[in-house]
Scaffold this motif. Structure first.
Motif, PDB file in Angstrom:
ATOM      1  N   VAL A  89       0.847  -1.191   0.000  1.00  0.00           N
ATOM      2  CA  VAL A  89       0.000   0.000   0.000  1.00  0.00           C
ATOM      3  C   VAL A  89       0.884   1.244   0.000  1.00  0.00           C
ATOM      4  CG1 VAL A  89      -1.672   1.324   1.344  1.00  0.00           C
ATOM      5  CG2 VAL A  89      -1.971  -1.135   1.087  1.00  0.00           C
ATOM      6  N   GLY A  90       1.961   1.211   0.782  1.00  0.00           N
ATOM      7  CA  GLY A  90       2.904   2.343   0.822  1.00  0.00           C
ATOM      8  C   GLY A  90       3.521   2.620  -0.541  1.00  0.00           C
ATOM      9  N   ASP A  91       3.891   1.555  -1.265  1.00  0.00           N
ATOM     10  CA  ASP A  91       4.439   1.725  -2.621  1.00  0.00           C
ATOM     11  C   ASP A  91       3.425   2.422  -3.518  1.00  0.00           C
ATOM     12  OD1 ASP A  91       6.735   0.358  -1.845  1.00  0.00           O
ATOM     13  OD2 ASP A  91       6.048  -1.564  -2.667  1.00  0.00           O
ATOM     14  N   ASN A  92       2.170   2.012  -3.420  1.00  0.00           N
ATOM     15  CA  ASN A  92       1.126   2.603  -4.254  1.00  0.00           C
ATOM     16  C   ASN A  92       0.872   4.059  -3.888  1.00  0.00           C
ATOM     17  OD1 ASN A  92      -0.673   0.591  -6.130  1.00  0.00           O
ATOM     18  ND2 ASN A  92       0.522  -0.497  -4.598  1.00  0.00           N
ATOM     19  N   LEU A  93       0.912   4.385  -2.598  1.00  0.00           N
ATOM     20  CA  LEU A  93       0.743   5.777  -2.183  1.00  0.00           C
ATOM     21  C   LEU A  93       1.914   6.627  -2.665  1.00  0.00           C
ATOM     22  CD1 LEU A  93      -0.693   5.275   1.401  1.00  0.00           C
ATOM     23  CD2 LEU A  93      -1.932   5.927  -0.671  1.00  0.00           C
ATOM     24  N   ASP A  94       3.127   6.064  -2.674  1.00  0.00           N
ATOM     25  CA  ASP A  94       4.283   6.781  -3.211  1.00  0.00           C
ATOM     26  C   ASP A  94       4.093   7.091  -4.694  1.00  0.00           C
ATOM     27  OD1 ASP A  94       5.593   6.814  -0.790  1.00  0.00           O
ATOM     28  OD2 ASP A  94       6.843   5.061  -1.242  1.00  0.00           O
ATOM     29  N   ARG A  95       3.473   6.175  -5.416  1.00  0.00           N
ATOM     30  CA  ARG A  95       3.221   6.398  -6.846  1.00  0.00           C
ATOM     31  C   ARG A  95       2.306   7.602  -7.068  1.00  0.00           C
ATOM     32  NH1 ARG A  95       3.022   0.577  -6.851  1.00  0.00           N
ATOM     33  NH2 ARG A  95       4.940  -0.183  -7.776  1.00  0.00           N
ATOM     34  N   VAL A  96       1.350   7.815  -6.156  1.00  0.00           N
ATOM     35  CA  VAL A  96       0.460   8.968  -6.268  1.00  0.00           C
ATOM     36  C   VAL A  96       1.281  10.250  -6.222  1.00  0.00           C
ATOM     37  CG1 VAL A  96      -1.393  10.256  -5.131  1.00  0.00           C
ATOM     38  CG2 VAL A  96      -1.537   7.767  -5.343  1.00  0.00           C
ATOM     39  N   THR A  97       2.240  10.307  -5.311  1.00  0.00           N
ATOM     40  CA  THR A  97       3.113  11.480  -5.213  1.00  0.00           C
ATOM     41  C   THR A  97       3.894  11.672  -6.513  1.00  0.00           C
ATOM     42  OG1 THR A  97       3.330  11.111  -2.850  1.00  0.00           O
ATOM     43  CG2 THR A  97       4.954  12.550  -3.867  1.00  0.00           C
ATOM     44  N   GLN A  98       4.386  10.584  -7.083  1.00  0.00           N
ATOM     45  CA  GLN A  98       5.113  10.666  -8.347  1.00  0.00           C
ATOM     46  C   GLN A  98       4.203  11.165  -9.461  1.00  0.00           C
ATOM     47  OE1 GLN A  98       6.569   6.698  -8.783  1.00  0.00           O
ATOM     48  NE2 GLN A  98       8.094   6.910  -7.171  1.00  0.00           N
ATOM     49  N   LEU A  99       2.960  10.701  -9.492  1.00  0.00           N
ATOM     50  CA  LEU A  99       2.015  11.150 -10.523  1.00  0.00           C
ATOM     51  C   LEU A  99       1.685  12.622 -10.351  1.00  0.00           C
ATOM     52  CD1 LEU A  99      -0.405   8.103 -10.665  1.00  0.00           C
ATOM     53  CD2 LEU A  99       1.222   8.818 -12.418  1.00  0.00           C
ATOM     54  N   GLN A 100       1.579  13.088  -9.104  1.00  0.00           N
ATOM     55  CA  GLN A 100       1.311  14.502  -8.869  1.00  0.00           C
ATOM     56  C   GLN A 100       2.435  15.360  -9.422  1.00  0.00           C
ATOM     57  OE1 GLN A 100       0.690  14.533  -4.631  1.00  0.00           O
ATOM     58  NE2 GLN A 100      -1.523  14.400  -4.865  1.00  0.00           N
ATOM     59  N   ARG A 101       3.683  14.905  -9.240  1.00  0.00           N
ATOM     60  CA  ARG A 101       4.813  15.657  -9.803  1.00  0.00           C
ATOM     61  C   ARG A 101       4.745  15.657 -11.318  1.00  0.00           C
ATOM     62  NH1 ARG A 101       9.576  12.884  -7.629  1.00  0.00           N
ATOM     63  NH2 ARG A 101       8.250  11.780  -6.214  1.00  0.00           N
ATOM     64  N   PHE A 102       4.326  14.541 -11.909  1.00  0.00           N
ATOM     65  CA  PHE A 102       4.209  14.452 -13.361  1.00  0.00           C
ATOM     66  C   PHE A 102       3.177  15.438 -13.879  1.00  0.00           C
ATOM     67  CE2 PHE A 102       1.916  12.687 -17.014  1.00  0.00           C
ATOM     68  CZ  PHE A 102       2.934  12.710 -17.947  1.00  0.00           C
ATOM     69  N   THR A 103       2.032  15.561 -13.201  1.00  0.00           N
ATOM     70  CA  THR A 103       0.973  16.445 -13.683  1.00  0.00           C
ATOM     71  C   THR A 103       1.338  17.914 -13.545  1.00  0.00           C
ATOM     72  OG1 THR A 103      -0.166  16.383 -11.559  1.00  0.00           O
ATOM     73  CG2 THR A 103      -0.865  14.780 -13.226  1.00  0.00           C
ATOM     74  N   GLN A 104       2.366  18.225 -12.766  1.00  0.00           N
ATOM     75  CA  GLN A 104       2.791  19.614 -12.619  1.00  0.00           C
ATOM     76  C   GLN A 104       3.620  20.089 -13.814  1.00  0.00           C
ATOM     77  OE1 GLN A 104       4.747  19.676  -8.843  1.00  0.00           O
ATOM     78  NE2 GLN A 104       2.844  19.477  -7.702  1.00  0.00           N
ATOM     79  N   HIS A 105       4.053  19.159 -14.655  1.00  0.00           N
ATOM     80  CA  HIS A 105       4.818  19.516 -15.841  1.00  0.00           C
ATOM     81  C   HIS A 105       3.877  19.655 -17.030  1.00  0.00           C
ATOM     82  CE1 HIS A 105       8.822  18.818 -14.146  1.00  0.00           C
ATOM     83  NE2 HIS A 105       8.249  17.859 -13.451  1.00  0.00           N
ATOM     84  N   SER A 106       4.200  20.562 -17.914  1.00  0.00           N
ATOM     85  CA  SER A 106       3.388  20.679 -19.121  1.00  0.00           C
ATOM     86  C   SER A 106       3.866  19.671 -20.155  1.00  0.00           C
ATOM     87  CB  SER A 106       3.509  22.099 -19.681  1.00  0.00           C
ATOM     88  OG  SER A 106       4.807  22.283 -20.221  1.00  0.00           O
ATOM     89  N   ARG A 107       3.095  19.505 -21.197  1.00  0.00           N
ATOM     90  CA  ARG A 107       3.504  18.590 -22.258  1.00  0.00           C
ATOM     91  C   ARG A 107       4.753  19.092 -22.983  1.00  0.00           C
ATOM     92  NH1 ARG A 107      -1.588  15.808 -25.144  1.00  0.00           N
ATOM     93  NH2 ARG A 107      -2.562  15.052 -23.258  1.00  0.00           N
ATOM     94  N   LYS A 108       4.948  20.392 -22.984  1.00  0.00           N
ATOM     95  CA  LYS A 108       6.130  20.957 -23.641  1.00  0.00           C
ATOM     96  C   LYS A 108       7.382  20.758 -22.788  1.00  0.00           C
ATOM     97  CE  LYS A 108       3.494  24.491 -26.014  1.00  0.00           C
ATOM     98  NZ  LYS A 108       3.210  25.910 -26.145  1.00  0.00           N
ATOM     99  N   ASP A 109       7.194  20.536 -21.501  1.00  0.00           N
ATOM    100  CA  ASP A 109       8.316  20.409 -20.575  1.00  0.00           C
ATOM    101  C   ASP A 109       8.156  19.139 -19.742  1.00  0.00           C
ATOM    102  OD1 ASP A 109      10.573  21.030 -19.077  1.00  0.00           O
ATOM    103  OD2 ASP A 109       9.435  22.213 -17.637  1.00  0.00           O
ATOM    104  N   PRO A 110       8.284  17.955 -20.373  1.00  0.00           N
ATOM    105  CA  PRO A 110       8.081  16.716 -19.620  1.00  0.00           C
ATOM    106  C   PRO A 110       9.206  16.475 -18.631  1.00  0.00           C
ATOM    107  CG  PRO A 110       8.859  16.222 -21.823  1.00  0.00           C
ATOM    108  CD  PRO A 110       8.639  17.710 -21.761  1.00  0.00           C
TER     109      PRO A 110
END
Length: 122
Positions: A89-110
């Motif tokens: 469960v902890g691994d999966n919750l860590d992935r949420v944090t990683q996805l949040q960082r991903f969504t903060q980037h634009s498509r022009k700046d991956p």
């Protein structure tokens, strides 16, 4: 001081006027027959479904005073069905944090890891 305070939380059908103070380290067990509102109750606490009345506070701060994303980073609902990625469960919750960082980037700046991945052909 209570960590999580539920006062008068209601949603019909389901539950009405629920009150509880949850102290640090304390566990609250929610039981009842199928369809009695357990999931609605927990989703209301996590601000995933609206409640019709009542308040929920975390460390003395009212849910209504926080942005939903801020509340949901601190109050997490984990569904009873196991629909998660491999790992704990902890691994999966860590992935949420990683996805949040991903969504903060634009498509022009991956993010750098995304730049290195070649596109897949279908």
């Amino acid at each position: 001081m209570s960590l999580l305070t539920i006062h008068g939380l209601s949603r019909r059908p389901g539950f009405e006027g629920v009150n509880h103070d949850l102290s640090p380290g304390e566990i609250l067990v929610v039981t009842g027959p199928s369809g009695s509102g357990k999931t609605l109750f927990l989703r209301a606490i996590a601000d995933l479904d609206p409640a019709e009345g009542g308040t929920v506070t975390l460390g003395g701060e009212d849910r209504a005073s926080m942005e939903p994303s801020q509340w949901r980073r601190q109050v997490i609902y984990v569904h009873q069905s196991t629909s998660h990625l491999p790992g704990t469960v902890g691994d999966n919750l860590d992935r949420v944090t990683q996805l949040q960082r991903f969504t903060q980037h634009s498509r022009k700046d991956p993010p750098p890891a995304i730049e290195r991945c070649p596109p897949r052909s279908m």
